[in-house]
Design a protein around this motif. Sequence first.
Motif, PDB file in Angstrom:
ATOM      1  N   PRO A   9       0.797  -1.235   0.000  1.00  0.00           N
ATOM      2  CA  PRO A   9       0.000   0.000   0.000  1.00  0.00           C
ATOM      3  C   PRO A   9       0.828   1.284   0.000  1.00  0.00           C
ATOM      4  CG  PRO A   9      -0.829  -1.541   1.635  1.00  0.00           C
ATOM      5  CD  PRO A   9       0.420  -2.146   1.069  1.00  0.00           C
ATOM      6  N   ALA A  10       1.932   1.299   0.701  1.00  0.00           N
ATOM      7  CA  ALA A  10       2.742   2.522   0.772  1.00  0.00           C
ATOM      8  C   ALA A  10       3.411   2.862  -0.559  1.00  0.00           C
ATOM      9  CB  ALA A  10       3.783   2.385   1.874  1.00  0.00           C
ATOM     10  N   MET A  11       3.569   1.889  -1.433  1.00  0.00           N
ATOM     11  CA  MET A  11       4.218   2.146  -2.721  1.00  0.00           C
ATOM     12  C   MET A  11       3.352   3.053  -3.600  1.00  0.00           C
ATOM     13  SD  MET A  11       7.151   0.785  -2.574  1.00  0.00           S
ATOM     14  CE  MET A  11       7.800   0.628  -4.214  1.00  0.00           C
ATOM     15  N   LYS A  12       2.067   3.128  -3.318  1.00  0.00           N
ATOM     16  CA  LYS A  12       1.169   3.979  -4.111  1.00  0.00           C
ATOM     17  C   LYS A  12       1.483   5.458  -3.933  1.00  0.00           C
ATOM     18  CE  LYS A  12      -2.482   0.633  -4.116  1.00  0.00           C
ATOM     19  NZ  LYS A  12      -3.428  -0.011  -3.299  1.00  0.00           N
ATOM     20  N   HIS A  13       2.230   5.806  -2.879  1.00  0.00           N
ATOM     21  CA  HIS A  13       2.514   7.204  -2.580  1.00  0.00           C
ATOM     22  C   HIS A  13       3.874   7.650  -3.106  1.00  0.00           C
ATOM     23  CE1 HIS A  13      -1.059   7.169  -0.138  1.00  0.00           C
ATOM     24  NE2 HIS A  13      -0.600   6.118   0.506  1.00  0.00           N
ATOM     25  N   ILE A  14       4.600   6.748  -3.736  1.00  0.00           N
ATOM     26  CA  ILE A  14       5.931   7.100  -4.258  1.00  0.00           C
ATOM     27  C   ILE A  14       5.789   7.681  -5.657  1.00  0.00           C
ATOM     28  CG2 ILE A  14       8.140   6.126  -5.018  1.00  0.00           C
ATOM     29  CD1 ILE A  14       8.160   4.376  -2.633  1.00  0.00           C
ATOM     30  N   ASP A  15       6.562   8.716  -5.904  1.00  0.00           N
ATOM     31  CA  ASP A  15       6.595   9.385  -7.204  1.00  0.00           C
ATOM     32  C   ASP A  15       6.800   8.347  -8.315  1.00  0.00           C
ATOM     33  OD1 ASP A  15       8.391  10.487  -9.462  1.00  0.00           O
ATOM     34  OD2 ASP A  15       7.631  12.306  -8.525  1.00  0.00           O
ATOM     35  N   PRO A  16       6.043   8.452  -9.413  1.00  0.00           N
ATOM     36  CA  PRO A  16       6.155   7.471 -10.508  1.00  0.00           C
ATOM     37  C   PRO A  16       7.568   7.325 -11.076  1.00  0.00           C
ATOM     38  CG  PRO A  16       4.229   8.851 -10.827  1.00  0.00           C
ATOM     39  CD  PRO A  16       4.981   9.426  -9.662  1.00  0.00           C
ATOM     40  N   VAL A  17       8.328   8.404 -11.131  1.00  0.00           N
ATOM     41  CA  VAL A  17       9.711   8.335 -11.642  1.00  0.00           C
ATOM     42  C   VAL A  17      10.550   7.467 -10.704  1.00  0.00           C
ATOM     43  CG1 VAL A  17      11.797   9.675 -12.122  1.00  0.00           C
ATOM     44  CG2 VAL A  17       9.564  10.549 -12.823  1.00  0.00           C
ATOM     45  N   LYS A  18      10.406   7.689  -9.409  1.00  0.00           N
ATOM     46  CA  LYS A  18      11.142   6.907  -8.426  1.00  0.00           C
ATOM     47  C   LYS A  18      10.695   5.454  -8.470  1.00  0.00           C
ATOM     48  CE  LYS A  18      11.722  10.790  -5.276  1.00  0.00           C
ATOM     49  NZ  LYS A  18      11.362  11.309  -3.945  1.00  0.00           N
ATOM     50  N   LEU A  19       9.404   5.235  -8.619  1.00  0.00           N
ATOM     51  CA  LEU A  19       8.877   3.874  -8.672  1.00  0.00           C
ATOM     52  C   LEU A  19       9.456   3.117  -9.864  1.00  0.00           C
ATOM     53  CD1 LEU A  19       7.014   1.899  -7.258  1.00  0.00           C
ATOM     54  CD2 LEU A  19       5.134   2.783  -8.627  1.00  0.00           C
ATOM     55  N   GLU A  20       9.608   3.797 -10.976  1.00  0.00           N
ATOM     56  CA  GLU A  20      10.186   3.162 -12.167  1.00  0.00           C
ATOM     57  C   GLU A  20      11.643   2.783 -11.916  1.00  0.00           C
ATOM     58  OE1 GLU A  20       9.455   1.206 -15.265  1.00  0.00           O
ATOM     59  OE2 GLU A  20       7.859   2.398 -14.400  1.00  0.00           O
ATOM     60  N   LEU A  21      12.397   3.634 -11.230  1.00  0.00           N
ATOM     61  CA  LEU A  21      13.783   3.316 -10.881  1.00  0.00           C
ATOM     62  C   LEU A  21      13.839   2.089  -9.969  1.00  0.00           C
ATOM     63  CD1 LEU A  21      15.187   6.886 -10.164  1.00  0.00           C
ATOM     64  CD2 LEU A  21      15.860   5.367 -12.036  1.00  0.00           C
ATOM     65  N   ILE A  22      12.930   2.031  -9.019  1.00  0.00           N
ATOM     66  CA  ILE A  22      12.880   0.901  -8.095  1.00  0.00           C
ATOM     67  C   ILE A  22      12.554  -0.386  -8.847  1.00  0.00           C
ATOM     68  CG2 ILE A  22      11.655  -0.090  -6.116  1.00  0.00           C
ATOM     69  CD1 ILE A  22      11.219   2.875  -5.191  1.00  0.00           C
ATOM     70  N   LYS A  23      11.612  -0.319  -9.770  1.00  0.00           N
ATOM     71  CA  LYS A  23      11.247  -1.506 -10.564  1.00  0.00           C
ATOM     72  C   LYS A  23      12.442  -2.003 -11.377  1.00  0.00           C
ATOM     73  CE  LYS A  23       6.331  -0.529 -11.091  1.00  0.00           C
ATOM     74  NZ  LYS A  23       5.258  -0.162 -12.033  1.00  0.00           N
ATOM     75  N   THR A  24      13.204  -1.073 -11.948  1.00  0.00           N
ATOM     76  CA  THR A  24      14.390  -1.447 -12.723  1.00  0.00           C
ATOM     77  C   THR A  24      15.398  -2.158 -11.839  1.00  0.00           C
ATOM     78  OG1 THR A  24      14.051   0.400 -14.230  1.00  0.00           O
ATOM     79  CG2 THR A  24      16.272  -0.540 -14.145  1.00  0.00           C
ATOM     80  N   ALA A  25      15.647  -1.599 -10.658  1.00  0.00           N
ATOM     81  CA  ALA A  25      16.593  -2.221  -9.730  1.00  0.00           C
ATOM     82  C   ALA A  25      16.091  -3.587  -9.287  1.00  0.00           C
ATOM     83  CB  ALA A  25      16.813  -1.323  -8.522  1.00  0.00           C
ATOM     84  N   ALA A  26      14.799  -3.697  -9.056  1.00  0.00           N
ATOM     85  CA  ALA A  26      14.219  -4.974  -8.638  1.00  0.00           C
ATOM     86  C   ALA A  26      14.412  -6.035  -9.716  1.00  0.00           C
ATOM     87  CB  ALA A  26      12.734  -4.799  -8.318  1.00  0.00           C
ATOM     88  N   ALA A  27      14.234  -5.647 -10.964  1.00  0.00           N
ATOM     89  CA  ALA A  27      14.417  -6.596 -12.067  1.00  0.00           C
ATOM     90  C   ALA A  27      15.869  -7.075 -12.133  1.00  0.00           C
ATOM     91  CB  ALA A  27      14.016  -5.949 -13.388  1.00  0.00           C
ATOM     92  N   ARG A  28      16.804  -6.171 -11.885  1.00  0.00           N
ATOM     93  CA  ARG A  28      18.226  -6.525 -11.930  1.00  0.00           C
ATOM     94  C   ARG A  28      18.639  -7.434 -10.779  1.00  0.00           C
ATOM     95  NH1 ARG A  28      20.443  -0.546 -13.097  1.00  0.00           N
ATOM     96  NH2 ARG A  28      19.716  -0.372 -15.218  1.00  0.00           N
ATOM     97  N   THR A  29      17.910  -7.369  -9.674  1.00  0.00           N
ATOM     98  CA  THR A  29      18.292  -8.149  -8.499  1.00  0.00           C
ATOM     99  C   THR A  29      17.414  -9.377  -8.307  1.00  0.00           C
ATOM    100  OG1 THR A  29      16.893  -6.786  -7.076  1.00  0.00           O
ATOM    101  CG2 THR A  29      19.214  -6.145  -7.280  1.00  0.00           C
ATOM    102  N   SER A  30      16.589  -9.675  -9.272  1.00  0.00           N
ATOM    103  CA  SER A  30      15.696 -10.824  -9.160  1.00  0.00           C
ATOM    104  C   SER A  30      16.483 -12.091  -8.830  1.00  0.00           C
ATOM    105  CB  SER A  30      14.936 -11.012 -10.473  1.00  0.00           C
ATOM    106  OG  SER A  30      14.050 -12.098 -10.363  1.00  0.00           O
ATOM    107  N   GLY A  31      16.063 -12.784  -7.776  1.00  0.00           N
ATOM    108  CA  GLY A  31      16.706 -14.022  -7.375  1.00  0.00           C
ATOM    109  C   GLY A  31      17.914 -13.830  -6.465  1.00  0.00           C
ATOM    110  N   LYS A  32      18.292 -12.597  -6.203  1.00  0.00           N
ATOM    111  CA  LYS A  32      19.433 -12.342  -5.330  1.00  0.00           C
ATOM    112  C   LYS A  32      18.940 -12.126  -3.905  1.00  0.00           C
ATOM    113  CE  LYS A  32      22.263 -10.709  -8.988  1.00  0.00           C
ATOM    114  NZ  LYS A  32      22.868  -9.690  -9.718  1.00  0.00           N
ATOM    115  N   SER A  33      19.882 -12.144  -2.977  1.00  0.00           N
ATOM    116  CA  SER A  33      19.472 -12.004  -1.584  1.00  0.00           C
ATOM    117  C   SER A  33      20.430 -11.115  -0.813  1.00  0.00           C
ATOM    118  CB  SER A  33      19.415 -13.386  -0.926  1.00  0.00           C
ATOM    119  OG  SER A  33      20.703 -13.971  -0.930  1.00  0.00           O
TER     120      SER A  33
END
Length: 95
Positions: A9-33
């Motif tokens: 729910p809190a992710m809905k309040h993040i600026d769309p530009v920042k959210l896109e950066l976070i999504k990119t980083a998440a894709a790059r770290t998929s499967g990592k820990s």
Amino acid sequence: MAQEWMNHPAMKHIDPVKLELIKTAAARTSGKSGNSLAAAMMALISSANREGIRFSPEETSLILKILKEGRSPEEKKQIDSMVTLVMAQMNRRKK
């Protein structure tokens, strides 16, 4: 990394530009820990800062909180340690 974090729910309040950066980083770290996740997210924040995009302390805390959800105590400790190290390095650069 699982995609459930995007529905937090809190992710809905993040600026769309920042959210896109976070999504990119998440894709790059998929499967990592642990350290890998924290390092990637802190690199994202540093890179964004260089481009004039600032994550507030609340946004950073939220990202880290979501990153740690469902992680083992060991992974949470690794994330916290990496964040502490990276933040110290970032603070030294500002001086």
